[in-house]
Design an enzyme around this catalytic site. Sequence first.
Site, PDB file in Angstrom:
ATOM      1  N   CYS A   1       7.772   6.817  10.280  1.00  0.00           N
ATOM      2  CA  CYS A   1       8.127   5.656  11.109  1.00  0.00           C
ATOM      3  C   CYS A   1       9.204   6.015  12.135  1.00  0.00           C
ATOM      4  CB  CYS A   1       8.571   4.501  10.225  1.00  0.00           C
ATOM      5  SG  CYS A   1       7.223   3.877   9.186  1.00  0.00           S
TER       6      CYS A   1
ATOM      7  N   GLU B   1       7.319  -0.699   9.817  1.00  0.00           N
ATOM      8  CA  GLU B   1       7.951  -0.083  10.990  1.00  0.00           C
ATOM      9  C   GLU B   1       6.903   0.611  11.861  1.00  0.00           C
ATOM     10  OE1 GLU B   1       8.567   0.543   7.775  1.00  0.00           O
ATOM     11  OE2 GLU B   1      10.699   0.884   7.410  1.00  0.00           O
TER      12      GLU B   1
ATOM     13  N   CYS C   1      11.361   5.860   7.269  1.00  0.00           N
ATOM     14  CA  CYS C   1      10.915   7.140   6.734  1.00  0.00           C
ATOM     15  C   CYS C   1      10.630   8.070   7.921  1.00  0.00           C
ATOM     16  CB  CYS C   1       9.675   6.956   5.853  1.00  0.00           C
ATOM     17  SG  CYS C   1       8.161   6.626   6.767  1.00  0.00           S
TER      18      CYS C   1
ATOM     19  N   HIS D   1       3.092   1.058   6.825  1.00  0.00           N
ATOM     20  CA  HIS D   1       4.496   0.649   6.760  1.00  0.00           C
ATOM     21  C   HIS D   1       4.765  -0.345   7.887  1.00  0.00           C
ATOM     22  CE1 HIS D   1       5.888   4.674   4.729  1.00  0.00           C
ATOM     23  NE2 HIS D   1       4.976   4.026   4.032  1.00  0.00           N
TER      24      HIS D   1
HETATM   25 ZN   LIG Z   1       7.715   4.376   7.083  1.00  0.00          ZN
END
Ligand SMILES: [Zn+2]
Length: 121
Positions: free
Chosen positions: A93, A62, A90, A60
């Site tokens: 992250c 992030e 999420c 991801h």
């Molecule tokens: Zn994430």
Amino acid sequence: MTPETLPTPDDLVHLRRCVELAREALDDGDEPFGSLLVDRDGAVRFEDRNRVKDGDATRHPEFEIARWAAEHLTPEERRAATVYTSGEHCAMCSAAHAWVGLGPIVYASSTTQLVGWLDEW
Ligand SMILES: [Zn+2]
């Protein structure tokens, strides 16, 4: 950014770039997320987009930002930095963001809004 806070013109420039990165991810067959890290002087220091399509679900943007920041910024710089992202962090992250001590998060859409966009796209 809480719902009560209106984005500044600079916020909107950064958020538009996040959405562009999300679109780039989608066009490449990935999930549509893009994020960038802005330092205390307003300079974009790092940007990335989702790269999970090849099987690594931790890729991801992030999370990449948290890793990059831990390697390249001092704790003070991390606290003063802002992370802009196309969608709400999420759990993974959010944890990474907190562990490396990054500053505020500004996101373009909540998870609920994002699900609506995905239906449209
Ligand atoms: Zn994430």
